[in-house]
Write a protein that holds these residues in place. Structure first.
Motif, PDB file in Angstrom:
ATOM      1  N   HIS A   1       6.324  -0.815  -5.520  1.00 25.05           N
ATOM      2  CA  HIS A   1       5.612  -1.931  -5.486  1.00 25.05           C
ATOM      3  C   HIS A   1       5.993  -3.488  -5.480  1.00 25.05           C
ATOM      4  O   HIS A   1       5.747  -4.221  -4.715  1.00 25.05           O
ATOM      5  CB  HIS A   1       4.464  -1.938  -6.797  1.00 25.05           C
ATOM      6  CG  HIS A   1       3.570  -2.887  -7.221  1.00 25.05           C
ATOM      7  ND1 HIS A   1       3.684  -3.623  -8.244  1.00 25.05           N
ATOM      8  CD2 HIS A   1       2.443  -3.291  -6.261  1.00 25.05           C
ATOM      9  CE1 HIS A   1       2.672  -4.809  -8.118  1.00 25.05           C
ATOM     10  NE2 HIS A   1       1.716  -4.045  -7.074  1.00 25.05           N
TER      11      HIS A   1
ATOM     12  N   VAL B   1       0.917  -1.176   0.007  1.00 21.66           N
ATOM     13  CA  VAL B   1      -0.045  -0.220   0.020  1.00 21.66           C
ATOM     14  C   VAL B   1       0.794   1.214   0.162  1.00 21.66           C
ATOM     15  O   VAL B   1       1.767   1.279   0.704  1.00 21.66           O
ATOM     16  CB  VAL B   1      -1.101   0.004   1.235  1.00 21.66           C
ATOM     17  CG1 VAL B   1      -2.189  -0.820   0.894  1.00 21.66           C
ATOM     18  CG2 VAL B   1      -0.428  -0.542   2.550  1.00 21.66           C
ATOM     19  N   TYR B   2       0.686   2.191  -0.771  1.00 24.12           N
ATOM     20  CA  TYR B   2       1.312   3.420  -1.015  1.00 24.12           C
ATOM     21  C   TYR B   2       0.378   4.487  -1.197  1.00 24.12           C
ATOM     22  O   TYR B   2      -0.753   4.645  -2.004  1.00 24.12           O
ATOM     23  CB  TYR B   2       2.192   3.383  -2.133  1.00 24.12           C
ATOM     24  CG  TYR B   2       3.011   4.383  -2.366  1.00 24.12           C
ATOM     25  CD1 TYR B   2       3.812   5.080  -1.543  1.00 24.12           C
ATOM     26  CD2 TYR B   2       2.838   5.060  -3.827  1.00 24.12           C
ATOM     27  CE1 TYR B   2       4.712   6.448  -1.701  1.00 24.12           C
ATOM     28  CE2 TYR B   2       3.676   6.302  -4.090  1.00 24.12           C
ATOM     29  CZ  TYR B   2       4.490   6.906  -3.001  1.00 24.12           C
ATOM     30  OH  TYR B   2       5.115   7.915  -3.187  1.00 24.12           O
TER      31      TYR B   2
ATOM     32  N   GLU C   1      -2.597   4.988   0.294  1.00 27.82           N
ATOM     33  CA  GLU C   1      -3.846   4.241   0.360  1.00 27.82           C
ATOM     34  C   GLU C   1      -5.106   4.607   1.391  1.00 27.82           C
ATOM     35  O   GLU C   1      -5.713   3.771   2.005  1.00 27.82           O
ATOM     36  CB  GLU C   1      -3.661   2.676  -0.100  1.00 27.82           C
ATOM     37  CG  GLU C   1      -2.832   2.604  -1.277  1.00 27.82           C
ATOM     38  CD  GLU C   1      -3.591   2.635  -2.468  1.00 27.82           C
ATOM     39  OE1 GLU C   1      -5.034   3.359  -2.493  1.00 27.82           O
ATOM     40  OE2 GLU C   1      -3.237   2.206  -3.703  1.00 27.82           O
TER      41      GLU C   1
ATOM     42  N   SER D   1      -4.453   6.269  -9.411  1.00 26.31           N
ATOM     43  CA  SER D   1      -3.395   5.226  -9.462  1.00 26.31           C
ATOM     44  C   SER D   1      -1.795   5.773  -9.074  1.00 26.31           C
ATOM     45  O   SER D   1      -1.747   6.855  -9.150  1.00 26.31           O
ATOM     46  CB  SER D   1      -3.237   4.960 -10.968  1.00 26.31           C
ATOM     47  OG  SER D   1      -2.032   3.975 -11.181  1.00 26.31           O
TER      48      SER D   1
HETATM   49  N1  UDP Z   1       1.999   0.639  -4.954  1.00 23.20           N
HETATM   50  C1  UDP Z   1       3.268   0.504  -4.089  1.00 23.20           C
HETATM   51  N2  UDP Z   1       4.059   1.293  -4.172  1.00 23.20           N
HETATM   52  C2  UDP Z   1       4.355   2.279  -5.233  1.00 23.20           C
HETATM   53  C3  UDP Z   1       3.147   2.043  -6.057  1.00 23.20           C
HETATM   54  C4  UDP Z   1       2.062   1.422  -5.790  1.00 23.20           C
HETATM   55  O1  UDP Z   1       3.105  -0.190  -3.018  1.00 23.20           O
HETATM   56  O2  UDP Z   1       5.130   2.875  -5.356  1.00 23.20           O
HETATM   57  C5  UDP Z   1       0.821   0.030  -4.652  1.00 23.20           C
HETATM   58  C6  UDP Z   1      -0.381   0.704  -4.371  1.00 23.20           C
HETATM   59  O3  UDP Z   1      -0.972   1.325  -3.123  1.00 23.20           O
HETATM   60  C7  UDP Z   1      -1.542  -0.607  -4.875  1.00 23.20           C
HETATM   61  C8  UDP Z   1      -0.844  -1.470  -5.574  1.00 23.20           C
HETATM   62  O4  UDP Z   1       0.559  -1.129  -5.691  1.00 23.20           O
HETATM   63  O5  UDP Z   1      -1.858  -1.488  -3.728  1.00 23.20           O
HETATM   64  C9  UDP Z   1      -0.925  -1.242  -7.139  1.00 23.20           C
HETATM   65  O6  UDP Z   1      -0.871   0.295  -7.504  1.00 23.20           O
HETATM   66  P1  UDP Z   1      -2.037   1.062  -8.316  1.00 23.20           P
HETATM   67  O7  UDP Z   1      -3.256   0.713  -7.901  1.00 23.20           O
HETATM   68  O8  UDP Z   1      -1.591   2.350  -8.147  1.00 23.20           O
HETATM   69  O9  UDP Z   1      -1.443   0.446 -10.032  1.00 23.20           O
HETATM   70  P2  UDP Z   1      -2.578   0.372 -11.051  1.00 23.20           P
HETATM   71  O10 UDP Z   1      -3.685  -0.488 -10.477  1.00 23.20           O
HETATM   72  O11 UDP Z   1      -3.012   1.726 -11.218  1.00 23.20           O
HETATM   73  O12 UDP Z   1      -1.582  -0.171 -12.009  1.00 23.20           O
END
Ligand code: UDP
Ligand code: MG
Length: 319
Positions: free
Chosen positions: A71, A8-9, A11, A202
């Motif tokens: 992530h 989680v970042y 969130e 995002s």
């Molecule tokens: N996340 C993270 N570090 C980061 C970017 C994202 O831990 O630097 C987490 C974010 O909180 C989420 C998951 O990774 O739980 C996926 O990110 P996101 O939903 O923003 O990506 P998308 O679904 O838009 O590709």
């Protein structure tokens, strides 16, 4: 026990909602579980919220990074701390629907070691993201040494054995999809429709996305390196042909002074240069492989179990 790992970042609007959703699903499933939040250096209230959840709910464990590591690293950390017989990694924004957890577990109980999910489409991703994602997977699979499921996300279940093998991969730049795709074992996939984010936007900026895309290619394929050598060989060959043509022009007197020498030098040395870079690239590729220090091999599930049982017996005999 099942470990659920969620990076989680920033969130703060989602952690509690996600916790409620997971709790409900896991209660119905009636299995022991832990929910590991890995807070990737958030600057909002995420840390307080997950700590609070961890205090209230014994199933929750909260880890917080000193800063944002990304992530892929956050998922890796959660997998390192996981104590379950199987681990499920999933995003914390509800785009990886918790309702799918029972299906993943069911497949695991049927005997699969890795259950990958495949996103059919993402509601709020828009046309461009869906198209670029499809193109990217087609490209990476055409050059990758190991298969990567198109549309694959980091929403998957891995059993203990494959998790332990995964943990032997120590590389810093990591594209987890690629590593897991290359693990072998008994893999299967489940399709799902990714809904919109529950709240917030995002956390993957264009820069982060490009970075991951490049890492995916570099860590899974040496094709870009090999291509330099091939282009170099082609260029050197073209240089030789051009030289023959220049010599022909020279003997027929159809040139201006200095042109023959210059053209020959440029074309031959251009080709040799590029070949040289290509050869360096080949060695660089080898160094890259060695420094990653990936395991040389790993046994199949059954074979590993068999050997473990044998060695236990052996140890007992010696006593
Ligand atoms: N996340 C993270 N570090 C980061 C970017 C994202 O831990 O630097 C987490 C974010 O909180 C989420 C998951 O990774 O739980 C996926 O990110 P996101 O939903 O923003 O990506 P998308 O679904 O838009 O590709
Ligand atoms: Mg998301």
């Amino acid at each position: 026990m099942i470990s659920i790992v969620t990076p989680v970042y920033n969130e703060e609007e989602n952690v509690e909602f996600f916790h409620d959703a997971v709790t409900q699903v896991m209660k119905q499933l009636n299995m022991d579980y832990e929910l590991i939040y890995v807070n990737d250096g958030s600057r909002d209230r995420t840390e307080q919220l997950i700590n609070m959840l961890a205090e209230q709910d014994p199933h929750v464990r909260a880890l917080t990074f000193a800063r944002n590591f990304g992530h892929q690293i956050a998922i890796t950390c959660g997998m390192d701390f996981a104590r379950g017989d199987a681990v499920i990694t999933m995003d914390g924004d509800m785009q990886h629907p918790p309702e799918l957890i029972p299906t993943l577990v069911e497949k695991w109980q049927q005997g699969y070691d890795i259950v990958q999910t495949v996103r059919k489409s993402t509601e709020d991703a828009g046309f461009v993201k869906n198209i670029t994602s499809r193109g990217y997977y087609a490209f990476i699979n055409s050059i990758s040494q190991t298969p990567i499921v198109p549309g694959g996300s980091d929403f998957r279940l891995m059993d203990r054995k494959s998790l332990d093998t995964f943990r032997k991969f120590h590389e810093h730049s990591r594209f987890i999809r690629g590593i897991v795709g290359g693990l072998g074992y008994r893999q299967t996939s489940v399709e799902f429709e990714a809904p919109r984010r529950h709240a917030g936007t995002s956390k993957f900026s264009m820069k982060k996305m490009l970075h991951l895309a490049v890492d995916g290619i570099i860590t899974n394929s040496e094709a870009p390196l090999h291509s330099i050598l091939y282009i170099g060989i082609l260029a050197a060959f073209a240089g030789v042909l051009l030289t023959l043509y220049v010599l022909y022009c020279y003997t027929t007197g159809n040139t201006v002074p200095g042109w023959s020498t210059m053209t020959i030098l440029i074309s031959i040395f251009g080709g040799i240069n590029m070949m040289g870079v290509g050869v360096l690239g080949e060695y660089l590729g080898k160094i890259f492989q060695e420094t990653r220090n990936r395991p040389l091999y790993w046994l199949s599930y059954d074979s590993a179990m068999h050997m473990e049982n044998k060695s236990v017996g052996f140890r007992e005999e010696r006593h």
